[in-house]
Motif scaffolding. Structure first.
Motif, PDB file in Angstrom:
ATOM      1  N   VAL A  65       0.851  -1.185   0.000  1.00 35.39           N
ATOM      2  CA  VAL A  65       0.000   0.000   0.000  1.00 35.39           C
ATOM      3  C   VAL A  65       0.886   1.235   0.000  1.00 35.39           C
ATOM      4  O   VAL A  65       1.524   1.555   1.018  1.00 35.39           O
ATOM      5  CB  VAL A  65      -0.937   0.016   1.220  1.00 35.39           C
ATOM      6  N   PRO A  66       0.952   1.949  -1.134  1.00 32.89           N
ATOM      7  CA  PRO A  66       1.771   3.180  -1.177  1.00 32.89           C
ATOM      8  C   PRO A  66       1.202   4.232  -0.233  1.00 32.89           C
ATOM      9  O   PRO A  66      -0.018   4.329  -0.032  1.00 32.89           O
ATOM     10  CB  PRO A  66       1.655   3.626  -2.639  1.00 32.89           C
ATOM     11  N   GLY A  67       2.076   5.019   0.327  1.00 34.06           N
ATOM     12  CA  GLY A  67       1.656   6.157   1.145  1.00 34.06           C
ATOM     13  C   GLY A  67       1.445   5.872   2.616  1.00 34.06           C
ATOM     14  O   GLY A  67       1.362   6.807   3.415  1.00 34.06           O
ATOM     15  N   LEU A  68       1.315   4.614   3.003  1.00 32.00           N
ATOM     16  CA  LEU A  68       1.166   4.310   4.427  1.00 32.00           C
ATOM     17  C   LEU A  68       2.491   4.547   5.149  1.00 32.00           C
ATOM     18  O   LEU A  68       3.566   4.346   4.595  1.00 32.00           O
ATOM     19  CB  LEU A  68       0.724   2.857   4.632  1.00 32.00           C
ATOM     20  N   ARG A  69       2.360   4.929   6.417  1.00 32.64           N
ATOM     21  CA  ARG A  69       3.562   5.279   7.166  1.00 32.64           C
ATOM     22  C   ARG A  69       3.526   4.619   8.551  1.00 32.64           C
ATOM     23  O   ARG A  69       2.475   4.122   8.996  1.00 32.64           O
ATOM     24  CB  ARG A  69       3.672   6.798   7.305  1.00 32.64           C
ATOM     25  N   PRO A  70       4.669   4.627   9.247  1.00 37.14           N
ATOM     26  CA  PRO A  70       4.675   4.122  10.619  1.00 37.14           C
ATOM     27  C   PRO A  70       3.621   4.823  11.466  1.00 37.14           C
ATOM     28  O   PRO A  70       3.368   6.017  11.315  1.00 37.14           O
ATOM     29  CB  PRO A  70       6.090   4.442  11.104  1.00 37.14           C
ATOM     30  N   GLY A  71       3.019   4.070  12.350  1.00 36.51           N
ATOM     31  CA  GLY A  71       1.921   4.573  13.163  1.00 36.51           C
ATOM     32  C   GLY A  71       0.566   4.127  12.661  1.00 36.51           C
ATOM     33  O   GLY A  71      -0.426   4.219  13.384  1.00 36.51           O
ATOM     34  N   GLN A  72       0.511   3.636  11.396  1.00 36.20           N
ATOM     35  CA  GLN A  72      -0.756   3.152  10.842  1.00 36.20           C
ATOM     36  C   GLN A  72      -1.230   1.941  11.634  1.00 36.20           C
ATOM     37  O   GLN A  72      -0.498   0.979  11.855  1.00 36.20           O
ATOM     38  CB  GLN A  72      -0.572   2.761   9.378  1.00 36.20           C
ATOM     39  N   MET A  73      -2.496   1.980  12.066  1.00 34.49           N
ATOM     40  CA  MET A  73      -3.079   0.858  12.790  1.00 34.49           C
ATOM     41  C   MET A  73      -3.774  -0.073  11.815  1.00 34.49           C
ATOM     42  O   MET A  73      -4.415   0.376  10.859  1.00 34.49           O
ATOM     43  CB  MET A  73      -4.064   1.360  13.844  1.00 34.49           C
ATOM     44  N   TYR A  74      -3.638  -1.382  12.077  1.00 34.43           N
ATOM     45  CA  TYR A  74      -4.216  -2.347  11.146  1.00 34.43           C
ATOM     46  C   TYR A  74      -4.536  -3.659  11.861  1.00 34.43           C
ATOM     47  O   TYR A  74      -4.158  -3.889  13.010  1.00 34.43           O
ATOM     48  CB  TYR A  74      -3.259  -2.601   9.976  1.00 34.43           C
ATOM     49  N   GLY A  75      -5.252  -4.507  11.167  1.00 33.61           N
ATOM     50  CA  GLY A  75      -5.546  -5.867  11.610  1.00 33.61           C
ATOM     51  C   GLY A  75      -5.798  -6.709  10.379  1.00 33.61           C
ATOM     52  O   GLY A  75      -5.678  -6.237   9.238  1.00 33.61           O
ATOM     53  N   LEU A  76      -6.178  -7.953  10.578  1.00 30.57           N
ATOM     54  CA  LEU A  76      -6.390  -8.885   9.472  1.00 30.57           C
ATOM     55  C   LEU A  76      -7.701  -9.619   9.672  1.00 30.57           C
ATOM     56  O   LEU A  76      -8.211  -9.744  10.786  1.00 30.57           O
ATOM     57  CB  LEU A  76      -5.240  -9.909   9.410  1.00 30.57           C
ATOM     58  N   ARG A  77      -8.254 -10.084   8.542  1.00 31.93           N
ATOM     59  CA  ARG A  77      -9.368 -11.020   8.569  1.00 31.93           C
ATOM     60  C   ARG A  77      -9.041 -12.143   7.602  1.00 31.93           C
ATOM     61  O   ARG A  77      -8.404 -11.917   6.561  1.00 31.93           O
ATOM     62  CB  ARG A  77     -10.690 -10.345   8.194  1.00 31.93           C
ATOM     63  N   PRO A 138      -7.203  -5.371  20.226  1.00 37.29           N
ATOM     64  CA  PRO A 138      -6.167  -4.339  20.043  1.00 37.29           C
ATOM     65  C   PRO A 138      -5.876  -4.159  18.566  1.00 37.29           C
ATOM     66  O   PRO A 138      -6.313  -4.952  17.722  1.00 37.29           O
ATOM     67  CB  PRO A 138      -4.957  -4.917  20.773  1.00 37.29           C
ATOM     68  N   ARG A 139      -5.181  -3.103  18.222  1.00 39.75           N
ATOM     69  CA  ARG A 139      -4.747  -2.873  16.846  1.00 39.75           C
ATOM     70  C   ARG A 139      -3.256  -3.167  16.719  1.00 39.75           C
ATOM     71  O   ARG A 139      -2.470  -2.898  17.636  1.00 39.75           O
ATOM     72  CB  ARG A 139      -5.003  -1.417  16.420  1.00 39.75           C
ATOM     73  N   CYS A 140      -2.872  -3.711  15.592  1.00 36.95           N
ATOM     74  CA  CYS A 140      -1.455  -3.791  15.242  1.00 36.95           C
ATOM     75  C   CYS A 140      -1.016  -2.413  14.757  1.00 36.95           C
ATOM     76  O   CYS A 140      -1.819  -1.646  14.217  1.00 36.95           O
ATOM     77  CB  CYS A 140      -1.231  -4.826  14.146  1.00 36.95           C
ATOM     78  N   VAL A 141       0.253  -2.104  14.936  1.00 36.64           N
ATOM     79  CA  VAL A 141       0.774  -0.797  14.536  1.00 36.64           C
ATOM     80  C   VAL A 141       2.000  -0.993  13.655  1.00 36.64           C
ATOM     81  O   VAL A 141       2.917  -1.741  14.008  1.00 36.64           O
ATOM     82  CB  VAL A 141       1.150   0.058  15.757  1.00 36.64           C
ATOM     83  N   VAL A 142       2.003  -0.339  12.495  1.00 35.34           N
ATOM     84  CA  VAL A 142       3.183  -0.348  11.628  1.00 35.34           C
ATOM     85  C   VAL A 142       4.305   0.402  12.336  1.00 35.34           C
ATOM     86  O   VAL A 142       4.109   1.524  12.811  1.00 35.34           O
ATOM     87  CB  VAL A 142       2.876   0.302  10.266  1.00 35.34           C
ATOM     88  N   GLU A 143       5.475  -0.207  12.406  1.00 34.41           N
ATOM     89  CA  GLU A 143       6.603   0.401  13.124  1.00 34.41           C
ATOM     90  C   GLU A 143       7.834   0.479  12.232  1.00 34.41           C
ATOM     91  O   GLU A 143       8.087  -0.399  11.411  1.00 34.41           O
ATOM     92  CB  GLU A 143       6.957  -0.423  14.370  1.00 34.41           C
ATOM     93  N   ASP A 144       8.595   1.526  12.424  1.00 30.50           N
ATOM     94  CA  ASP A 144       9.943   1.623  11.883  1.00 30.50           C
ATOM     95  C   ASP A 144      10.869   1.321  13.048  1.00 30.50           C
ATOM     96  O   ASP A 144      10.945   2.090  14.006  1.00 30.50           O
ATOM     97  CB  ASP A 144      10.208   3.022  11.330  1.00 30.50           C
TER      98      ASP A 144
END
Length: 696
Positions: A65-77, A138-144
């Motif tokens: 996904v272009p443009g997403l950055r660290p701090g983005q919260m996500y999960g999966l199904r 909880p949410r997962c968080v994209v991290e650098d």
């Protein structure tokens, strides 16, 4: 939901990876029909996008996904069959955690919607629950994960120099008066904690689980929590409760600070099971992503193999599950700079369909890994499965917790009959268990207390466990503790009882630190910390489980410092080669002598004498050790559990004398020269004497 561009991306690395311009997502699932990425608003409350991962390479689903950055919260199904009798428990209504998530926002909030089945339904787990679980997850968080490590350098201490200190992040810091960030990684990195560890002489701190873990529902309903942390929720994420500012850099900062003090960081890790429990447990991550691949299932795949006592067992035999474990270990070494791992219920990791195998895929993978073979690896060598007790059965380079040491030493000092010979085995490295396959004497991790059981103070203050606060009717925890209350159960003001308790504590820790092997002490034992007789404080996130710094035993703390310093200064006590009486394998030099109190060598019939209460050992540098390591000549140890006795000292060559450095009955003694041919060993004492050097 608005649309968002997603590209094919890459199948590696797994997890969410920021490359400076966007984020690549890659997730393993062998049996799913589709994997959906769920993105959330900055506050985590609103699910803003659902995007199916567009590509599948083998069993790895991925997208970029272009443009997403660290701090983005996500999960999966994950979408797929819900067929418990076939081992499948997919439920697209359940938000799932990425197994490779580097940070989680919080802990799950218990609600029946977390279950893949309808709670209370007649078919129990065969039913299907259609409620969305996202609000409770909880949410997962994209991290650098980049961190300014500066000049951080791993201490890389030889195991022969190690003194391990087992501690809990919150328990160590919550009540410390000079710690600002109490209960947090930053608190453990404080000057006050570092100063204590350095003055004590600690070389490595072994942290109870700090990977994200679950608060069990039955504990929450009783007003308790999972304090110890042996219910892992995410193998890559630090637990949110230990972060003061929701930054994984806090963990990295802690490691850097400990390294600056010369202290290694060892993590207690739980790869034998997950927190999802059995078929009646919640659907949080692995169960919903691919139950049949992640877990070892019974002949009826509706049910789980439970070699861990927690409801499930991870399927380490599966190559992608094994990959996850190895990726996790390497992550903590390479990105977080930890120095080693203690593997909970490690027998499970070597269990195959035919039983435990020291050549199992997990061990073979570890032994060939160029990253993991650089760090310390410690096995808890048992589980509750068939044939699960495997002390001495692990391959190098694993060290092993040695409960035989704990039990034998406690029983000797309690006065149990027949334990002099047992003590002799333990202080020389438990060679019967560990002297094989080229394993060094440091393989045995020697301890008399650990998080699981009584503290040192409680070993000498309680005959019975007192776990009523755990809410299980005092049925939990071990019943056989080889402990002794010295005449009064629990606290007392009787000065005589307090004195004998203090002496027993000195004897127990002196035995740990004067034995061949790798010593480990429990945080707080040096302070006189008590858990008020609770020997299973896994759910006590309160004064029972926290260290009390307000009224510590200063004299005992000073004594423990002396013990550790003496071990550090005397290589004879921390050799890699095993000592063997009567076995001179390399150069014919004797390195271990067993003496009777009357100065005569021990005979075979002496070892079984019922009146034997005293063990005398003369130790030298092990036969075959390179000459440069032979910086001292001999130590003489006396362990006396019987009445007062005069011990005849071995004849010193060239007119030299023995010097008494440690006497647990007279702790003020420090370097007394013995001019007589005998030394006095009072009732229940440990003595340590050193042969004077030529230039003394």
């Amino acid at each position: 939901m608005s649309s968002m561009t997603i590209l094919g991306g890459h199948a590696a690395p797994l997890g969410a990876t920021f490359d400076g311009e966007g984020v690549n997502f890659a997730v393993f699932s062998e049996h799913a029909r589709r994997i959906t990425l769920c993105l959330f608003s900055p506050d985590g409350r609103t699910e803003t996008h659902r995007i199916d991962l567009p590509e599948r390479d083998g069993d790895v689903w991925h997208g970029y996904v272009p443009g997403l950055r660290p701090g983005q919260m996500y999960g999966l199904r994950a979408d797929g069959p819900y067929a418990p009798h076939e081992g499948h428990r997919f439920n697209y209504n359940k938000l799932l955690l990425d197994p490779y998530a580097k940070r989680l926002t919080r802990h799950p909030e218990w609600h029946d919607a977390l279950m893949g089945y309808r709670v209370g339904h007649a078919d129990i787990d065969l039913s299907f629950d259609r409620r969305d679980s996202a609000r409770y997850m909880p949410r997962c968080v994209v991290e650098d994960v980049l961190f300014a490590w500066g000049r951080d350098k791993a201490p890389r201490r030889p195991t022969s120099q190690s003194v391990i200190y087992e501690a809990h992040v919150k328990g160590m810091t919550q009540l410390h008066p000079d710690v600002q960030h109490k209960g947090k990684f930053l608190g453990l990195a404080s000057d006050a904690v570092l100063d204590h560890l350095v003055k004590l002489g600690i070389t490595a701190i072994e942290l109870l689980p700090v990977q994200a873990f679950l608060n069990d529902r039955f504990l929450i309903e009783k007003g308790l929590v999972n304090y110890w942390g042996y219910q892992t929720l995410g193998f890559f994420a630090p637990d949110p409760r230990y972060l003061a500012h929701d930054q994984i850099a806090e963990f990295q900062h802690m490691v850097a600070r400990l390294h600056s003090a010369g202290i290694e960081v060892i993590m207690d890790v739980v790869y034998n099971h997950s927190c999802e429990g059995n078929e009646l447990g919640p659907t949080l991550s692995f169960r919903g992503l691919d139950n049949r691949s992640y877990y070892r299932l019974a002949d009826d795949p509706r049910y789980y193999i439970n070699d861990t006592g927690t409801g499930n067992t991870l399927n380490i035999d599966h190559p992608m599950v094994l990959r996850m474990v190895l990726d996790s270990l390497r992550y903590w070494v390479e990105e977080m700079h930890v120095d080693g791992f203690r593997f909970d219920l490690c027998t499970t990791l070597g269990r195959t369909p035919t039983g435990f195998d020291r050549g199992a895929s997990f061990f073979d993978a570890i032994r060939q890994d160029p990253v993991l073979t650089r760090v310390k690896l410690i096995a808890e060598p048992w589980d509750i499965g068939p044939g699960g007790y495997r002390v001495g059965g692990f391959p190098p380079p694993f060290l092993e917790w040695n409960d035989k040491f704990r039990d034998g030493v406690r029983r000797f000092w309690r006065g149990d009959a027949g334990h002099v010979a047992v003590l002799a085995d333990r202080i020389t490295g438990s060679a019967l268990q560990f002297d094989h396959s080229g394993r060094p004497a440091t393989t045995s991790v020697n301890f008399v207390t650990a998080h699981d059981g009584f503290t040192l103070m409680d070993v000498v203050s309680y005959t019975q466990k007192h776990n009523e606060a755990n809410g299980e009717g005092n049925r939990d925890g071990h019943n056989d503790n080889a402990s002794d209350n010295m005449g009064v159960e629990g606290p007392t003001d009787d000065p005589k009882i307090l004195a004998v308790r203090a002496q027993r504590r000195r004897n127990l820790l002196a035995t740990v630190l004067f034995s061949q092997g790798t010593p480990m002490i429990l945080a707080g034992d040096e302070l006189g910390n008590t858990q008020w007789g609770n020997n299973n404080a896994y759910c006590q996130d309160n004064e029972i489980g926290w260290l009390d710094w307000s009224d510590y035993d200063a004299d005992f703390l000073d004594f423990v410092r002396r013990l550790i310093a003496f071990r550090r200064e005397h290589p004879i006590l921390r050799q890699k080669r095993f000592l063997h009486a009567r076995e001179r394998i390399v150069d014919g030099l004797e390195d271990l002598f067993w003496w009777r109190a009357d100065g005569r060598p021990m005979r075979d019939e002496d070892w079984g004498a019922p009146e034997l209460k005293t063990l005398c050992a003369e130790m030298r540098i092990a036969s075959g050790t390179p000459i440069y390591a032979q910086r001292e000549e001999a130590l003489f140890l006396v362990f006396n559990r019987g009445p007062d006795v005069e011990v005849k000292l071995p004849e010193a060559p060239d007119g030299r004398r023995w010097r008494l450095w440690i006497d647990t009955g007279r702790p003020e003694i420090d370097g007394k020269v013995m001019t007589l041919p005998t030394v006095f060993a009072g009732c229940e004492t440990t003595l340590m004497l050193e042969l004077e050097a030529y230039n003394d």
